[in-house]
Design an enzyme around this catalytic site. Structure first.
Site, PDB file in Angstrom:
ATOM      1  N   GLU A  95     -36.770 -13.846  10.216  1.00  0.00           N
ATOM      2  CA  GLU A  95     -37.315 -14.661   9.125  1.00  0.00           C
ATOM      3  C   GLU A  95     -36.541 -15.966   8.971  1.00  0.00           C
ATOM      4  O   GLU A  95     -35.328 -15.993   9.138  1.00  0.00           O
ATOM      5  CB  GLU A  95     -37.134 -13.924   7.802  1.00  0.00           C
ATOM      6  CG  GLU A  95     -37.930 -12.689   7.698  1.00  0.00           C
ATOM      7  CD  GLU A  95     -37.638 -11.969   6.386  1.00  0.00           C
ATOM      8  OE1 GLU A  95     -37.944 -10.786   6.314  1.00  0.00           O
ATOM      9  OE2 GLU A  95     -37.098 -12.599   5.457  1.00  0.00           O
ATOM     10  N   CYS A 108     -33.222 -21.678   5.272  1.00  0.00           N
ATOM     11  CA  CYS A 108     -32.371 -20.493   5.315  1.00  0.00           C
ATOM     12  C   CYS A 108     -32.650 -19.809   6.649  1.00  0.00           C
ATOM     13  O   CYS A 108     -33.778 -19.400   6.916  1.00  0.00           O
ATOM     14  CB  CYS A 108     -32.742 -19.599   4.128  1.00  0.00           C
ATOM     15  SG  CYS A 108     -31.897 -18.023   4.128  1.00  0.00           S
ATOM     16  N   CYS A 115     -29.062  -6.183  10.968  1.00  0.00           N
ATOM     17  CA  CYS A 115     -27.646  -6.432  10.654  1.00  0.00           C
ATOM     18  C   CYS A 115     -26.890  -5.119  10.765  1.00  0.00           C
ATOM     19  O   CYS A 115     -27.397  -4.066  10.397  1.00  0.00           O
ATOM     20  CB  CYS A 115     -27.495  -7.004   9.247  1.00  0.00           C
ATOM     21  SG  CYS A 115     -25.788  -7.436   8.832  1.00  0.00           S
ATOM     22  N   CYS A 119     -25.144  -3.174   4.154  1.00  0.00           N
ATOM     23  CA  CYS A 119     -25.047  -3.275   2.688  1.00  0.00           C
ATOM     24  C   CYS A 119     -26.254  -2.549   2.083  1.00  0.00           C
ATOM     25  O   CYS A 119     -27.389  -2.770   2.508  1.00  0.00           O
ATOM     26  CB  CYS A 119     -25.020  -4.738   2.254  1.00  0.00           C
ATOM     27  SG  CYS A 119     -23.690  -5.650   3.053  1.00  0.00           S
ATOM     28  N   CYS A 122     -29.529  -4.344   0.628  1.00  0.00           N
ATOM     29  CA  CYS A 122     -30.117  -5.428   1.414  1.00  0.00           C
ATOM     30  C   CYS A 122     -31.178  -4.904   2.385  1.00  0.00           C
ATOM     31  O   CYS A 122     -30.916  -3.961   3.144  1.00  0.00           O
ATOM     32  CB  CYS A 122     -28.992  -6.147   2.162  1.00  0.00           C
ATOM     33  SG  CYS A 122     -29.575  -7.294   3.422  1.00  0.00           S
ATOM     34  N   CYS A 340     -33.293 -11.521   1.659  1.00  0.00           N
ATOM     35  CA  CYS A 340     -33.260 -11.584   3.114  1.00  0.00           C
ATOM     36  C   CYS A 340     -33.795 -10.297   3.720  1.00  0.00           C
ATOM     37  O   CYS A 340     -33.519  -9.207   3.259  1.00  0.00           O
ATOM     38  CB  CYS A 340     -31.857 -11.917   3.606  1.00  0.00           C
ATOM     39  SG  CYS A 340     -30.702 -10.567   3.657  1.00  0.00           S
TER      40      CYS A 340
HETATM   41  N1  SAH Z   1     -24.784 -11.567   5.916  1.00  0.00           N
HETATM   42  C1  SAH Z   1     -24.467 -12.661   5.090  1.00  0.00           C
HETATM   43  C2  SAH Z   1     -25.609 -13.639   4.886  1.00  0.00           C
HETATM   44  C3  SAH Z   1     -26.985 -13.086   4.650  1.00  0.00           C
HETATM   45  S1  SAH Z   1     -27.306 -12.364   3.087  1.00  0.00           S
HETATM   46  C4  SAH Z   1     -23.944 -12.165   3.747  1.00  0.00           C
HETATM   47  O1  SAH Z   1     -24.082 -11.001   3.458  1.00  0.00           O
HETATM   48  O2  SAH Z   1     -23.363 -12.979   3.026  1.00  0.00           O
HETATM   49  C5  SAH Z   1     -27.230 -13.714   1.944  1.00  0.00           C
HETATM   50  C6  SAH Z   1     -26.906 -13.272   0.522  1.00  0.00           C
HETATM   51  O3  SAH Z   1     -27.986 -12.524  -0.039  1.00  0.00           O
HETATM   52  C7  SAH Z   1     -25.677 -12.375   0.423  1.00  0.00           C
HETATM   53  O4  SAH Z   1     -24.855 -12.811  -0.627  1.00  0.00           O
HETATM   54  C8  SAH Z   1     -26.270 -11.023   0.129  1.00  0.00           C
HETATM   55  O5  SAH Z   1     -25.368 -10.181  -0.514  1.00  0.00           O
HETATM   56  C9  SAH Z   1     -27.476 -11.384  -0.704  1.00  0.00           C
HETATM   57  N2  SAH Z   1     -28.514 -10.349  -0.756  1.00  0.00           N
HETATM   58  C10 SAH Z   1     -28.949  -9.561   0.232  1.00  0.00           C
HETATM   59  N3  SAH Z   1     -29.930  -8.741  -0.198  1.00  0.00           N
HETATM   60  C11 SAH Z   1     -30.135  -9.038  -1.491  1.00  0.00           C
HETATM   61  C12 SAH Z   1     -31.016  -8.530  -2.506  1.00  0.00           C
HETATM   62  N4  SAH Z   1     -31.883  -7.560  -2.241  1.00  0.00           N
HETATM   63  N5  SAH Z   1     -30.939  -9.082  -3.731  1.00  0.00           N
HETATM   64  C13 SAH Z   1     -30.075 -10.078  -3.997  1.00  0.00           C
HETATM   65  N6  SAH Z   1     -29.217 -10.576  -3.105  1.00  0.00           N
HETATM   66  C14 SAH Z   1     -29.239 -10.072  -1.863  1.00  0.00           C
HETATM   67 FE1  SF4 Z   2     -25.992  -7.905   6.562  1.00  0.00          FE
HETATM   68 FE2  SF4 Z   2     -27.538  -7.917   4.408  1.00  0.00          FE
HETATM   69 FE3  SF4 Z   2     -24.985  -7.180   4.212  1.00  0.00          FE
HETATM   70 FE4  SF4 Z   2     -25.590  -9.760   4.677  1.00  0.00          FE
HETATM   71  S1  SF4 Z   2     -26.111  -8.564   2.838  1.00  0.00           S
HETATM   72  S2  SF4 Z   2     -24.033  -8.510   5.714  1.00  0.00           S
HETATM   73  S3  SF4 Z   2     -27.417  -9.506   5.942  1.00  0.00           S
HETATM   74  S4  SF4 Z   2     -26.560  -6.107   5.386  1.00  0.00           S
END
Ligand code: SAH
Ligand code: SF4
Length: 365
Positions: A95, A108, A115, A119, A122, A340
């Site tokens: 994306e 973005c 990934c 997390c 996410c 994301c």
């Molecule tokens: N992997 C990197 C960049 C991609 S995610 C990282 O984790 O920083 C970009 C941001 O979106 C991160 O701060 C992540 O914690 C946040 N994010 C991911 N999924 C999310 C969700 N469902 N709701 C809100 N923030 C989210």
């Molecule tokens: Fe990976 Fe999503 Fe965690 Fe960013 S927030 S490191 S994209 S799993």
């Protein structure tokens, strides 16, 4: 071949040409055609492309443009966000998101398919890891967004954020190559300070970034103010714990003389209390820091909710009162699944439906 024209730095393009017996002076018009004019097709007939280069482009030895096909294009109802799902040569999909207003457009970009960091909140983390993207695949996403902006808005990109799918510092070299190309003044010429690299706290990558010649903006995702709390949301906290992470950030800030942006995804009843805000402010005391608060975008695989607006504001006030600038990310574009990985996750779920149909997530506004 796992690289493409978009992913060649100027010097790498010169080297490729030399390898095929073409005078490297031809790198100049070709780099311009690819990286500034964003041409993909009919490069041979582009301005300034002379016969030796035309012959090379038509030959077997030529490096080809990145194979990337748009498979979904969804606009938010407020017109602020457009989200593209792009299919790569091996059928995997990533994306890219376009956000903003004329004169202030941001792209973005994704750095990986899926990934490996896992997390829990996410959508990308819930998918698992498929593969790293090449530099060309990262640059080609920026080109796609920029081409669309030029075509539909007569405008250009001002900022790049590496906040799409994947952990950019886990794919360090290709990400750096891509950003060096995007910031090249012979190409798209986006200033390094206008490029944000967002990391989950991948310490070895932050350390390498500290020594990197260019000064990109660094954003670090925290979401928890103790190892116990953060570890529940971000599994890699066990490998790279909070104290070590903050020490690495302090070092980055001191050596680069740069402000570090910290992201905090606010999850209702989990990490949005006054106490959390006070402990976060304490952790960042004395550092040149900015806190970006992101209300949770609920995902299928995680049982968390958004914070209330009052909670988000109370949290922000505590951070600001401690002398740390803080913003709450606007919930624009939420109806295109702006978190994301969410567009891809949604598409996987609606297999069987015709691709390209817009399905706003009901109830998530
Ligand atoms: N992997 C990197 C960049 C991609 S995610 C990282 O984790 O920083 C970009 C941001 O979106 C991160 O701060 C992540 O914690 C946040 N994010 C991911 N999924 C999310 C969700 N469902 N709701 C809100 N923030 C989210
Ligand atoms: Fe990976 Fe999503 Fe965690 Fe960013 S927030 S490191 S994209 S799993």
């Amino acid at each position: 071949m796992n690289f493409s024209l978009e992913g060649l730095r100027y010097e790498a393009l010169e080297a490729q040409l030399a390898k095929s017996g073409v005078n490297p002076v031809h790198a100049k018009p070709l780099f311009r055609a690819v990286q500034r004019r964003l041409l993909r097709n009919d490069l041979g007939s582009a301005e300034g492309i002379l016969p030796p280069l035309q012959r090379w482009l038509a030959s077997e030895q030529a490096v080809k443009p990145c194979a990337m096909k748009l498979v979904d294009d969804t606009a938010s109802s407020d017109g602020f966000t457009r989200k593209y799902l792009l299919r790569l040569h091996d059928g995997t999909e990533v994306e890219s998101v376009q956000m903003g207003f004329p004169g202030r457009y941001t792209a973005c970009l994704s750095s990986q398919v899926g990934c490996a960091m896992g997390c829990v909140f996410c959508a990308t983390g819930q998918m698992g890891f498929s593969r790293h993207l090449t530099a060309g695949e990262i640059v080609a996403q920026a080109h796609h967004v920029e081409r669309e902006l030029r075509r539909t808005q007569g405008s250009t990109l001002r900022n790049i954020v590496m906040m799409g799918m994947g952990e950019p510092l886990h794919n360090f070299e290709p990400t750096m190559e891509a950003l060096d190309i995007i910031t090249d003044d012979r190409g798209m010429n986006i200033g390094p300070a206008r490029v944000v690299i967002s990391t989950v706290g991948y310490i070895p990558g932050i350390q390498k970034l500290t020594r990197h010649p260019k000064r990109y903006s660094l954003a670090v995702s925290l979401h928890g103010a103790s190892d116990e709390e953060r570890g529940k949301l971000i599994p890699i906290n066990k490998r790279w714990p909070l104290a070590e992470l903050l020490e690495t950030c302090r070092e980055y800030s001191a050596i680069k003389r740069a402000r570090v942006f910290f992201a905090w995804t606010l999850i209702g009843g989990v990490n949005d209390s006054d106490d959390h805000a006070q402990r976060l402010a304490e952790l960042l005391r004395g550092m040149d820091a900015h806190v970006n608060l992101i209300p949770l975008n609920p995902t299928e695989g995680f049982d968390g909710t958004m914070p209330t607006e009052e909670r988000s504001q109370a949290f922000q006030k505590i951070i600001q009162d401690a002398g740390i600038p803080s913003t709450i990310r606007q919930r624009r574009g939420i109806d295109v699944a702006a978190g994301c990985g969410q567009l891809k996750a949604k598409r996987v779920k609606r297999t069987g439906r015709k691709p390209g149909i817009n399905v706003p997530i009901s109830g998530s506004l």
